[in-house]
Write an enzyme that holds these catalytic residues in place. Structure first.
Site, PDB file in Angstrom:
ATOM      1  N   CYS B 431      47.127  42.298  38.448  1.00 34.11           N
ATOM      2  CA  CYS B 431      46.308  44.017  38.400  1.00 34.11           C
ATOM      3  C   CYS B 431      47.411  44.419  38.966  1.00 34.11           C
ATOM      4  O   CYS B 431      48.200  45.066  39.081  1.00 34.11           O
ATOM      5  CB  CYS B 431      45.114  44.134  38.219  1.00 34.11           C
ATOM      6  SG  CYS B 431      44.308  44.151  36.352  1.00 34.11           S
ATOM      7  N   GLU B 433      47.543  43.194  43.010  1.00 33.69           N
ATOM      8  CA  GLU B 433      46.954  42.020  44.096  1.00 33.69           C
ATOM      9  C   GLU B 433      48.371  42.036  44.918  1.00 33.69           C
ATOM     10  O   GLU B 433      49.375  41.395  44.433  1.00 33.69           O
ATOM     11  CB  GLU B 433      46.672  40.961  43.399  1.00 33.69           C
ATOM     12  CG  GLU B 433      45.390  40.662  42.283  1.00 33.69           C
ATOM     13  CD  GLU B 433      45.376  41.108  40.945  1.00 33.69           C
ATOM     14  OE1 GLU B 433      44.965  42.196  40.603  1.00 33.69           O
ATOM     15  OE2 GLU B 433      45.462  39.795  40.839  1.00 33.69           O
TER      16      GLU B 433
END
Lengths: 254, 785
Positions: B431, B433
């Site tokens: 997402c 990171e």
């Protein structure tokens, strides 16, 4: 001793009221009564109650500055700043002058969006503390102007000439109202009039939208625009082309 | 998009995801051989990998230019019974559920019933995990205080760098042999273990070459039979490509794509870790091939685009393996989170945007596929032209690409001791990171329900949903005299649950390290070969474990309401507040309205609320950051939800911010739905008051109507919004361009859409404040777009 002003809206992240990302402050009260007014609730002076809604709030320049400074990073990144609109911001000259000075001291770009209808002395006072003027021109014909705005355009034109003479940064904003300002005659008269300035000011054409209908209903104000349709894109482009053919910088919307 | 791509795209998007028993059956077959029991675990895993690649069906789809499927056909999805074996009930749920179904036919169910389930049931990693974790962990997990990523899927969460474009698998085998030769069994007590790991890696490297050669054989056969001359030539070329890569370093743009794709299929066949796999900085890796061949005239822009499009379809053919239970709730999507990075900076810190960046953006815009996901890195060094280009894609409402701050990502990595080159060559994946691509194992271990901790604190350690005592006694909240007392109780309670989560993480790390090595993935991530250590065992150069905080907006508004109404203005006593919550605000309508409308809320650039956000951030950071992991790395925080804010909300009763029981929490670091009422600049100001540099990623969502970005000034406004947020060190922002459908919902349920700003010509307003007539007009206009 600072003078509190009466405002009726603060809009952050405005991208159509001058360059970059701006916060637009709407000052309450306007001497004009344009038929197509988008902010009819802001016309009357002072705080008023309409249909149970309180319109307007009193705010000191210092307090307003604090709010305006919140978006400094966005102004600096985008070349934006603060715009004072209305209503007619020049109708509260002491307050406007103070907040403009405070913005200037804070290094924030200032724009005044005006009808042009005010004493020339006020323009003179604001001139050194205003970076950009968004100057509304509606109708060149004085009789028509009086009819549709309830004031004469004599002072408005004189003030524009004053600003231009003093090398103020000015963008002319022309609302394109079908059958009223958006007529061949009026557009030609505007071009002829603006043509005399050197350098030529940039022109923004603002096509009429029926967005304010809801406000008229909500605040129970007589709407004189009922039945007027929006301008087609072709018509808007045609007017823009006319200005371009006379070597004006033109933008639709603004 | 030409006819070939239209057909490939259609095949990919029209095929229904289904369960394929192929992999599970081959794996079971292999595990039943006596030799599988005679070798070390790493070697066994490598041989299992080889066995699958040797025997699985080779799928070549009509017209495709890049080959390799994980299953026997597009969307046919294998399972990984060594990690989590699906029961017949699971298969039925997967088959019947309305959202994200996976079909399974009679044959598949029979294979599960007769072979797969009997062999694996009770012998999976999932079984081991639930046996090994302590009771308190299970209680907190069941209560919804946190989730656990590794209970159904192995860790992975990693991304490739440029190494495969310079070296073939034969080259990696040379590296492995070199390490094997240098093992010092006299001085190094771990040499024997390293030998097994390295041997396993070598088997895995050979296995992927073998797999490619099987494709080459099949392509050659197909070419012989092909009557269309053009396709015949293509098939021959593809066969030649598969003979060359992955064994040797790629020579062409086409080979480079094919090499990556074999590697991708390898990783997701080995165990299909979280986030599948990801080529990372694709525009950077491919650019040397592109530039060279364009110059020499061997490649045209159109051909490059067609190859990229064929490559794009391959990602979309591969849904994430089926998830069930809580894991399905936290991440309920077919997306397997391969997030392609564009732009950013080069290793030397210079602007990395190139011609290929723009070409790939064209591909993203035209393909409009669910997978792969795409993101754009934005550095202060990247030109505005690049931002304008991707904003024109965003404004179409496709939700991609998401926008990341390269300069912040680099700082985040430097803070935790990564080298400047590794940081600049990295980016974000999954997402949001942050990771050093090709050199780091950065694992999401689970979401953490921050508001749930407050709910338990307000009941002195008891979970009101079940009546069970799962927390510690932090004091009777009715006796708290100050807000600080409440905050200190909240911090104690949070530390308690974080400790439980971290204990669990360390146990689970060890289970994967000992029982589920990934020799193939280990070849791809530095410095596993050099260390002779598996990726799951700390073989990577950097090892990070994230615990993802959820509900920052919600917790802020909840605490702000308590501070404001209970402790400062004394509008209600704590007792009354708790009663209102227990009764889900029944008969407290007036009070609830006050909570909603007369309380400082996060997302409004209001310091009263935002200071609480900062406090919570610091508490969360202190609890986690720097705590050691079993893999020899450190725990870090990030703030993202995927779809977990919905699940977490479902286990929490009414809360002091006025939220009713069971409703979703705020997502990422976005404000509570409808709580932000001062526009996007205020949201960005609030969101940037936390220190993003001390996280490994945050997620901020913003909504826009397409009309807003119709004009140049609108596009520029959003562009500067991004630049400003990034100047304030914001990590990520994504723009949800709302659809007419959403506007219709907003018209019906204005209370949920208070924050939705729409633009009508030179004027903007809250949608819910507009008259019905105007709302309808905007809905119509949006529909036209």
């Amino acid at each position: 001793m600072s003078v509190a002003g009466i405002i009726f809206n603060i809009q952050r992240f405005s991208v159509n009221d001058g360059p970059g990302i701006r916060t637009t402050v709407f000052l309450k009260g306007c001497p004009l009564s344009c038929w197509w007014c988008h902010n009819p609730e802001g016309r009357a002076q002072g705080i008023v109650k309409i249909n149970g809604n309180t319109i307007g709030q009193s705010i000191t320049p210092e307090k307003l500055l604090k709010i305006l400074l919140k978006d400094r990073v966005f102004y600096e990144e985008s070349g934006g700043g603060v715009t004072f609109s209305g209503g007619e911001p020049l109708a509260q000259p002491e307050f406007l002058s103070e907040i403009l000075s405070l913005c200037r001291q804070a290094g924030i770009h200032t724009t005044v969006d005006t009808t042009g209808y005010a004493d020339q002395a006020i323009f003179k006072d604001m001139l050194p503390i205003t970076d950009l003027w968004l100057y509304d021109l509606k109708l060149m014909d004085p009789v028509q102007h009086l009819k549709y705005t309830e004031v004469s355009n004599y002072e408005i034109l004189a003030n524009l000439e004053y600003l231009m003479k003093n090398q103020a940064q000015v963008i002319i904003r022309i609302p394109l109202i079908p059958g009223i300002t958006a007529t061949q005659v009026n557009i030609e008269q505007l071009i002829t009039y603006l043509d005399k300035f050197d350098p030529k000011p940039e022109v923004n054409l603002l096509p009429y939208h029926k967005i304010a209908i809801g406000k008229y209903q909500k605040f129970n104000i007589t709407d004189r625009m009922i039945g007027v349709e929006e301008l087609s894109k072709e018509e808007t482009d045609r007017y823009a082309a006319q200005f371009e053919n006379s070597y004006f910088m033109v933008q639709i919307g603004g | 998009m030409n006819e070939r791509i239209i057909q490939l795209r259609k095949q990919s998007t029209s095929a229904k995801p289904s369960i394929s028993p192929e992999r599970a059956l081959l794996l079971t077959e292999f595990y039943k051989y006596p030799e599988a029991r005679q070798v070390s675990i790493p070697v066994k895993r490598a041989l299992a990998f080889k066995y699958i690649l040797e025997h699985k069906i080779i799928c070549i789809n009509p017209g495709e230019l890049i080959v390799g499927e994980r299953g026997p056909e597009p969307q046919a999805t294998p399972t990984y019974p060594e990690i989590c074996v699906h029961s017949l009930d699971d298969l039925k749920i997967l088959n019947d559920r309305k959202k994200i179904p996976f079909a399974s036919d009679q044959k598949t169910r029979k294979a599960f019933a007769d072979t797969i389930i009997p062999f694996w049931s009770g012998n999976t990693i999932r079984d081991q995990i639930f046996q090994a974790v302590p009771e308190e962990w299970k209680e907190a997990y069941s209560a919804g205080v946190f989730t656990e990523f590794m209970e159904q899927r192995p860790p992975g969460h990693t991304v490739l760098d440029d190494k495969i474009y310079k070296k073939g698998m034969a080259g990696f085998i040379i590296d492995i042999d070199h390490e094997l030769k240098n093992l010092d069994f006299f001085n190094d007590p771990h040499a024997a273990g390293k030998k097994e790991q390295l041997t396993a890696m070598k088997i895995a490297a050979n296995a992927i070459i073998l797999f490619a050669n099987r494709h080459a054989d099949k392509l050659t056969k197909l070419a012989e039979k092909e009557i269309d001359e053009k396709r015949k030539r293509e098939l021959k070329q593809m066969a030649a490509n598969c003979r060359h890569v992955p064994a040797k370093a790629p020579r062409t743009f086409w080979e480079a794509l094919q090499y990556y794709w074999f590697v991708h299929v390898g990783v997701i066949t080995e165990v299909n870790p979280w986030d599948s796999f990801n080529p990372g900085r694709l525009d950077q890796h491919l650019f040397p091939f592109y530039e060279k061949e364009i110059k020499s005239g061997k490649l045209t822009k159109e051909k490059a685009k067609e190859l990229l499009m064929s490559f794009w379809v391959k990602f979309n053919n591969h849904p994430a393996p089926p998830k069930i239970g809580i894991t399905a709730k936290e991440s309920n999507t077919y997306t397997d989170f391969a997030l392609i990075n564009l732009g950013g900076v080069r290793a030397d810190g210079s602007d990395a945007v190139n011609d290929l960046t723009y070409l790939i953006l064209d591909v993203i815009e035209e393909m409009r596929l669910l997978q792969p996901s795409s993101m754009v890195q934005v550095s202060k060094k990247n030109p505005d032209q690049y931002l304008k280009r991707f904003l024109r894609i965003i404004k179409t409402g496709y939700g991609q690409p998401s926008v990341f701050n390269t300069d912040a990502i680099i700082q985040e990595m430097l803070r935790v001791g990564k080298s400047i080159e590794d940081a600049r060559n990295g980016g974000a994946s999954g997402c949001v990171e942050t990771g050093a691509f090709g050199k780091e194992a950065y694992i999401l271990t689970g979401y953490f329900n921050i508001p749930k901790v407050l709910e338990i604190t307000l009941r002195n350690g008891t979970d009101p949903r079940t009546g069970k005592v799962i927390g510690i006694k932090t004091g009777d909240p009715e006796k708290f005299k100050t807000f600080d007392e409440l905050m200190s109780a909240f911090e104690k309670q949070l530390n308690h649950f974080i400790k439980i989560k971290i204990k669990g993480n360390n146990i689970i790390d060890l289970i994967y390290a000992q029982h589920m090595p990934v020799p193939f993935l280990s070849i791809l991530i530095n410095d596993c070969i050099k260390k002779g250590k598996d990726y799951h065992d700390g073989g990577a150069r950097y090892n990070t474990s994230y615990i993802q905080g959820v509900g920052l907006g919600s917790i802020t508004d909840e605490l702000a309401a308590l501070k404001y109404h209970v402790f400062e203005h004394k509008n209600i006593a704590m007792k009354g507040m708790l009663e209102a919550l227990d009764r889900n605000f029944e008969d407290f309508d007036e009070f609830r309205k006050k909570l909603l409308d007369e309380t400082p809320k996060y997302g409004n650039d209001n310091d009263y609320a935002d200071e609480i956000t900062q406090q919570v951030f610091e508490i969360y950071f202190r609890a986690i950051d720097g705590r050691p992991t079993a893999r020899g790395g450190k725990h870090r925080i990030n703030l993202l939800p995927t779809t977990c804010h919905v699940y977490f909300g479902s286990v929490i009763g009414a809360m002091p911010d006025g939220r009713k029981a069971g409703l979703p929490l705020s997502e990422g670091i976005s404000p509570v739905q409808g709580a932000d009422r001062n526009g996007p600049t205020a949201v960005i100001k609030s969101a940037s008051k936390i220190d993003h540099i001390r996280t490994g990623g945050t997620l901020l969502n913003q909504k826009f109507t397409p009309s807003f970005m119709e004009t140049e000034s609108g596009i520029m406004g959003v562009l500067h919004l991004i630049r400003s947020y990034f100047k304030l060190d914001g990590h990520h922002i994504q723009f949800n361009v709302v659809t007419a459908e959403t506007l219709k919902k907003a018209k019906k349920h204005p209370e949920n859409y208070r924050d939705l700003i729409v633009r009508v010509a030179g004027y903007s307003d809250y949608f819910v404040d507009l008259t019905e007539e105007l709302q309808d007009e905007i809905i119509r206009r949006t529909e036209q777009n």
